[in-house]
Write a protein that holds these residues in place. Structure first.
Motif, short mmCIF file in Angstrom:
data_model
loop_
_atom_site.label_atom_id
_atom_site.label_comp_id
_atom_site.label_asym_id
_atom_site.label_seq_id
_atom_site.Cartn_x
_atom_site.Cartn_y
_atom_site.Cartn_z
N TYR A 52 -6.28 9.49 3.49
CA TYR A 52 -4.86 9.50 3.85
C TYR A 52 -4.69 9.19 5.34
O TYR A 52 -3.85 8.39 5.73
CB TYR A 52 -4.23 10.85 3.56
CG TYR A 52 -3.95 11.13 2.10
CD1 TYR A 52 -3.38 10.17 1.27
CD2 TYR A 52 -4.20 12.39 1.56
CE1 TYR A 52 -3.10 10.44 -0.06
CE2 TYR A 52 -3.92 12.67 0.23
CZ TYR A 52 -3.36 11.70 -0.58
OH TYR A 52 -3.08 11.97 -1.89
N VAL A 74 0.87 -1.18 0.00
CA VAL A 74 0.00 0.00 0.00
C VAL A 74 0.90 1.23 0.00
O VAL A 74 1.73 1.40 0.89
CB VAL A 74 -0.94 0.01 1.22
CG1 VAL A 74 -1.76 1.30 1.26
CG2 VAL A 74 -1.87 -1.20 1.19
N GLU A 122 -6.64 7.59 7.40
CA GLU A 122 -6.95 6.19 7.70
C GLU A 122 -5.85 5.25 7.18
O GLU A 122 -5.51 4.27 7.82
CB GLU A 122 -8.30 5.81 7.07
CG GLU A 122 -8.74 4.41 7.42
CD GLU A 122 -10.06 4.00 6.76
OE1 GLU A 122 -10.42 2.82 6.93
OE2 GLU A 122 -10.70 4.83 6.09
N SER A 123 -5.30 5.55 6.03
CA SER A 123 -4.34 4.63 5.41
C SER A 123 -2.91 4.77 5.95
O SER A 123 -2.09 3.88 5.74
CB SER A 123 -4.36 4.78 3.89
OG SER A 123 -4.04 6.09 3.52
N LEU A 132 -12.13 1.23 3.32
CA LEU A 132 -10.77 0.99 2.83
C LEU A 132 -10.42 -0.49 2.96
O LEU A 132 -9.87 -1.09 2.04
CB LEU A 132 -9.77 1.86 3.63
CG LEU A 132 -8.30 1.72 3.25
CD1 LEU A 132 -8.06 2.10 1.79
CD2 LEU A 132 -7.44 2.57 4.17
N GLU A 133 -10.81 -1.08 4.09
CA GLU A 133 -10.53 -2.50 4.33
C GLU A 133 -11.16 -3.37 3.23
O GLU A 133 -10.51 -4.26 2.67
CB GLU A 133 -11.09 -2.88 5.70
CG GLU A 133 -10.75 -4.28 6.14
CD GLU A 133 -11.40 -4.65 7.48
OE1 GLU A 133 -11.11 -5.76 7.95
OE2 GLU A 133 -12.19 -3.86 8.03
N ILE A 148 -2.93 5.00 -2.69
CA ILE A 148 -3.95 5.83 -2.05
C ILE A 148 -3.71 7.25 -2.57
O ILE A 148 -2.61 7.79 -2.41
CB ILE A 148 -3.80 5.82 -0.51
CG1 ILE A 148 -3.76 4.37 0.04
CG2 ILE A 148 -4.89 6.67 0.15
CD1 ILE A 148 -5.01 3.57 -0.09
N ALA A 201 0.00 1.90 5.50
CA ALA A 201 0.82 2.11 4.30
C ALA A 201 2.23 1.57 4.49
O ALA A 201 2.76 1.57 5.60
CB ALA A 201 0.87 3.59 3.96
N ILE A 254 1.12 5.54 -0.53
CA ILE A 254 0.39 6.81 -0.51
C ILE A 254 1.15 7.77 -1.42
O ILE A 254 2.38 7.83 -1.37
CB ILE A 254 0.33 7.37 0.92
CG1 ILE A 254 -0.61 6.51 1.78
CG2 ILE A 254 -0.11 8.84 0.92
CD1 ILE A 254 -0.67 6.91 3.25
N LEU A 306 -9.26 -2.88 -0.09
CA LEU A 306 -7.96 -3.55 -0.11
C LEU A 306 -8.09 -5.06 -0.25
O LEU A 306 -7.25 -5.70 -0.88
CB LEU A 306 -7.14 -3.18 1.12
CG LEU A 306 -6.63 -1.73 1.13
CD1 LEU A 306 -6.03 -1.38 2.48
CD2 LEU A 306 -5.63 -1.49 0.00
#
Length: 164
Positions: free
Chosen positions: A103, A4, A105-106, A81-82, A96, A110, A6, A85
Motif C-alpha cells: 500500500y 491502479v 509503495e502504491s 510492483l513496477e 492493490i 494509485a 487501492i 504493473l
C-alpha cells in the motif's frame, strides 16, 4: 496504462492488520471487495497471499510480489510492483489489496482509493495504511452504515480520486 486502484478497510488510527490477519470481519465490506475485484487483477504482497484462507482468490488474476523464488499456487509472482504493473498494462483496472508495504509503495501511483473506514480503534495492530492527504485525494462518494447483527462497528465506504 491501467488504472491502479487501492482497496482496503482501515480503522480510525489507519490500522489495517495484526499478526497477518485482518482486524475486522465485516460481511458487507467483503461483498464490496468481491464485487469490485472480481474479473480484475489483484496485486498483493507475499504475507497477504499467505493470509488468504483458501489461497488464490477465484475469478481474478492473482499477482504476488515477492523477491523470493517461491511458487504461489494459482498466482503469478513478480519481484517488484513496477514489474507486475508492466504485465497488466492492457487491463482497465488493477487492484492493490495489501499489505502495508505494498500500500505504501502504491500510494504514489494509485489513481483511485476504495476505502472502508471503520469507526473503531483496535487495541492491537502492527500494520497501518498511509495517511490519505486531502491535498492529493478528493472524495467522490460516501456510503454510511450503522451497526447491525453482522457488523459490530459503524463503517463507511468512501471512494477517492487522485487530484491531478
Amino acid at each position: 496504462m491501467s488504472q491502479v486502484s487501492i482497496i482496503v478497510a482501515i480503522a480510525e488510527n489507519n490500522a489495517i492488520g495484526f499478526e497477518n490477519k485482518l482486524l475486522y470481519w465485516l460481511p458487507n465490506d467483503l461483498k464490496r471487495f468481491k464485487s469490485l475485484t472480481t474479473g480484475h487483477t489483484i496485486i498483493m504482497g507475499r504475507k497477504t497471499f499467505e493470509s488468504l484462507p483458501k489461497g488464490a482468490l477465484p475469478n481474478r488474476r492473482n499477482i504476488v510480489l515477492s523477491r523470493q523464488d517461491m511458487v504461489f499456487p494459482g498466482a503469478e509472482r513478480y519481484s517488484s510492483l513496477e514489474e507486475a504493473l508492466k504485465q497488466c498494462k492492457e487491463e482497465e483496472e488493477v487492484f492493490i489489496i495489501g499489505g502495508a508495504s505494498v500500500y505504501k509503495e502504491s500510494m504514489a501511483i494509485a489513481d483511485k482509493l476504495y476505502i472502508t473506514h471503520i469507526e473503531d480503534t483496535p487495541e492491537q495492530a502492527d500494520a497501518f495504511f498511509p495517511e490519505i492527504s486531502p491535498m492529493s485525494w478528493k472524495e467522490t462518494s460516501r456510503e454510511l452504515h450503522r451497526t447491525d447483527e453482522k457488523h459490530l462497528y459503524p463503517y463507511r465506504f468512501v471512494d477517492y480520486l487522485r487530484i491531478k
